[in-house]
Design a protein around this motif. Structure first.
Motif, PDB file in Angstrom:
ATOM      1  N   UNK A   1       8.558   1.471   2.817  1.00 12.09           N
ATOM      2  CA  UNK A   1       8.742   2.881   3.175  1.00 12.09           C
ATOM      3  C   UNK A   1      10.154   3.128   3.683  1.00 12.09           C
ATOM      4  N   UNK A   2      10.710   2.174   4.417  1.00 10.25           N
ATOM      5  CA  UNK A   2      12.073   2.325   4.922  1.00 10.25           C
ATOM      6  C   UNK A   2      13.081   2.376   3.779  1.00 10.25           C
ATOM      7  N   UNK A   3      12.896   1.522   2.785  1.00  9.12           N
ATOM      8  CA  UNK A   3      13.795   1.528   1.623  1.00  9.12           C
ATOM      9  C   UNK A   3      13.663   2.836   0.856  1.00  9.12           C
ATOM     10  N   UNK A   4      12.410   3.294   0.651  1.00 11.39           N
ATOM     11  CA  UNK A   4      12.209   4.553  -0.073  1.00 11.39           C
ATOM     12  C   UNK A   4      12.866   5.712   0.663  1.00 11.39           C
ATOM     13  N   UNK A   5      12.829   5.691   1.989  1.00 14.01           N
ATOM     14  CA  UNK A   5      13.426   6.778   2.768  1.00 14.01           C
ATOM     15  C   UNK A   5      14.939   6.813   2.576  1.00 14.01           C
ATOM     16  N   UNK A   6      15.538   5.646   2.353  1.00 15.60           N
ATOM     17  CA  UNK A   6      16.998   5.579   2.172  1.00 15.60           C
ATOM     18  C   UNK A   6      17.428   5.990   0.778  1.00 15.60           C
TER      19      UNK A   6
ATOM     20  N   UNK B   1       0.788  -1.225   0.000  1.00 17.65           N
ATOM     21  CA  UNK B   1       0.000   0.000   0.000  1.00 17.65           C
ATOM     22  C   UNK B   1       0.819   1.273   0.000  1.00 17.65           C
ATOM     23  N   UNK B   2       2.140   1.169  -0.185  1.00 25.48           N
ATOM     24  CA  UNK B   2       3.026   2.329  -0.122  1.00 25.48           C
ATOM     25  C   UNK B   2       3.668   2.570  -1.491  1.00 25.48           C
ATOM     26  N   UNK B   3       3.729   3.835  -1.891  1.00 29.03           N
ATOM     27  CA  UNK B   3       4.441   4.216  -3.117  1.00 29.03           C
ATOM     28  C   UNK B   3       5.386   5.362  -2.775  1.00 29.03           C
ATOM     29  N   UNK B   4       6.467   5.418  -3.497  1.00 26.48           N
ATOM     30  CA  UNK B   4       7.408   6.510  -3.264  1.00 26.48           C
ATOM     31  C   UNK B   4       6.952   7.758  -4.010  1.00 26.48           C
ATOM     32  N   UNK B   5       7.466   8.888  -3.582  1.00 30.37           N
ATOM     33  CA  UNK B   5       7.131  10.140  -4.282  1.00 30.37           C
ATOM     34  C   UNK B   5       7.711  10.126  -5.688  1.00 30.37           C
TER      35      UNK B   5
ATOM     36  N   UNK C   1      10.694 -10.764  15.374  1.00 29.77           N
ATOM     37  CA  UNK C   1      10.327  -9.381  15.082  1.00 29.77           C
ATOM     38  C   UNK C   1      11.422  -8.438  15.581  1.00 29.77           C
ATOM     39  N   UNK C   2      11.450  -7.262  15.001  1.00 29.46           N
ATOM     40  CA  UNK C   2      12.383  -6.209  15.401  1.00 29.46           C
ATOM     41  C   UNK C   2      11.616  -4.906  15.524  1.00 29.46           C
ATOM     42  N   UNK C   3      12.001  -4.069  16.492  1.00 30.10           N
ATOM     43  CA  UNK C   3      11.371  -2.761  16.658  1.00 30.10           C
ATOM     44  C   UNK C   3      11.891  -1.749  15.642  1.00 30.10           C
ATOM     45  N   UNK C   4      13.105  -1.985  15.142  1.00 26.03           N
ATOM     46  CA  UNK C   4      13.752  -1.044  14.232  1.00 26.03           C
ATOM     47  C   UNK C   4      14.051  -1.735  12.909  1.00 26.03           C
ATOM     48  N   UNK C   5      13.815  -1.037  11.814  1.00 28.67           N
ATOM     49  CA  UNK C   5      14.106  -1.571  10.481  1.00 28.67           C
ATOM     50  C   UNK C   5      15.499  -1.107  10.072  1.00 28.67           C
TER      51      UNK C   5
ATOM     52  N   UNK D   1       4.531  -2.907   4.087  1.00 30.07           N
ATOM     53  CA  UNK D   1       4.503  -1.504   3.689  1.00 30.07           C
ATOM     54  C   UNK D   1       5.525  -0.683   4.451  1.00 30.07           C
ATOM     55  N   UNK D   2       5.714  -0.993   5.736  1.00 34.05           N
ATOM     56  CA  UNK D   2       6.743  -0.311   6.517  1.00 34.05           C
ATOM     57  C   UNK D   2       8.137  -0.588   5.951  1.00 34.05           C
TER      58      UNK D   2
END
Length: 320
Positions: free
Chosen positions: A79-84, A30-34, A105-109, A75-76
């Motif tokens: 989004x993490x990859x797009x932010x990088x 459900x996430x797309x990059x700008x 599980x991990x709290x941080x990506x 989706x998270x």
């Protein structure tokens, strides 16, 4: 539909673009990059209008969720990859999770980028520059991430504890994400790290050196704690054949079975259970010691072994 020979009206064009964006987002949680939005012809003004209307919502600074429901974990990750940025990729345990690692599980990506790339900060993200990132280390398909063999070793090196490091390596093999051989090929590339020896040792266990390596370490731990020397590979006979016990103290009827990763596999469950039951029927106490436990919880397991020995009359000092 527009009349023949007439160009689509602006509203219809917008609907076509939005449908294309939804299709892209479906494959990305459900996430797309700008950047993807711009490539689809969605202007900044349109994005702002969707955000104001509550149809979409921003995720960090470089991506947008094109729905209003809860954001799934995949989706998270996107989004993490797009932010990088376009040179970033999931790494370590985050890459393993994206490749299908379960029950972890991990709290941080964790995201890796090459040296010199801009690092953006966002809640729940750990974006770091690294010299270790090479094109051949990346998975061929799906979300940008390192291959499971690369990710498994790095996850162990970056883990919060030795216990977590050993678990991540073991789980990646148990769940079929990679093989011990591939992990070993990556482990030998590590030149300097405080966990280099631990990673190498756990991989050696997975490669099949469990029996000799595990029993050697067990004997060393017994001597360090002042325990009597046990018998190794003792033979027991039953109506169904021979049973080989890893270590035992015959005088006090205490047996310890050292379990490597192969004991988790279905092909060994029946034979292991039969052996365990046969020895128990012979009125011996049988304790199981996973080799992983010898790595990360030796004190707790040896406390149980000492309790069993003392309870059966073994005169010995309390472990130091």
């Amino acid at each position: 539909m527009p009349a023949k020979g007439h160009a689509p009206r602006p509203r219809q064009e917008r609907e076509v673009r939005r449908a294309a964006v939804r299709d892209v987002g479906e494959a990305q949680g459900g996430v797309v990059s700008r950047d993807q939005l711009r490539a689809a012809g969605i202007t900044g003004h349109e994005v702002a209008a969707h955000l104001r209307a509550g149809r979409w919502r921003a995720v960090h600074t470089q991506s947008v969720a094109v729905h209003t429901g809860p954001l799934p974990y995949v989706g998270e990750l996107w989004a993490a990859v797009f932010e990088a940025g376009d040179r970033g990729c999931l790494d370590g345990s985050s890459a393993l999770i994206a490749s299908g690692l379960q029950h972890y599980t991990e709290d941080t990506i964790r995201v890796s980028v090459p040296r010199g790339v801009l690092v953006r900060r966002a809640p729940g993200l750990d974006v770091r520059q690294t010299r270790r990132l090479r094109p051949e280390d990346l998975a061929a398909h799906g979300i940008p991430r390192t291959r499971s063999d690369v990710a498994g070793v790095r996850a162990a090196l970056w883990a919060r504890s030795d216990k977590q490091a050993a678990l991540l390596i073991t789980m990646s093999v148990q769940q079929g994400l990679t093989t011990a051989e591939r992990l070993g090929a990556q482990a030998v590339k590590v030149r300097r790290d405080r966990r280099r020896m631990l990673v190498t040792t756990v991989v050696a266990d997975l490669l099949g050196g469990v029996r000799s390596l595990g029993e050697h370490e067990f004997a060393r731990e017994c001597r360090r704690r002042g325990l009597p020397e046990p018998s190794r590979q003792a033979v027991r006979r039953s109506r169904d054949g021979r049973w080989y016990l890893d270590v035992c103290w015959d005088q006090w009827g205490v047996v310890v079975e050292i379990d490597g990763i192969q004991h988790e596999w279905a092909t060994n469950l029946v034979s292991d259970a039969l052996r365990h039951n046969a020895v128990t029927l012979d009125r011996a106490v049988v304790l199981r010691l996973p080799l992983l436990g010898l790595r990360v919880a030796a004190d707790e397991f040896f406390a149980q072994i000492i309790e069993a020995l003392v309870g059966r009359g073994c005169p010995m000092p309390v472990a130091s």
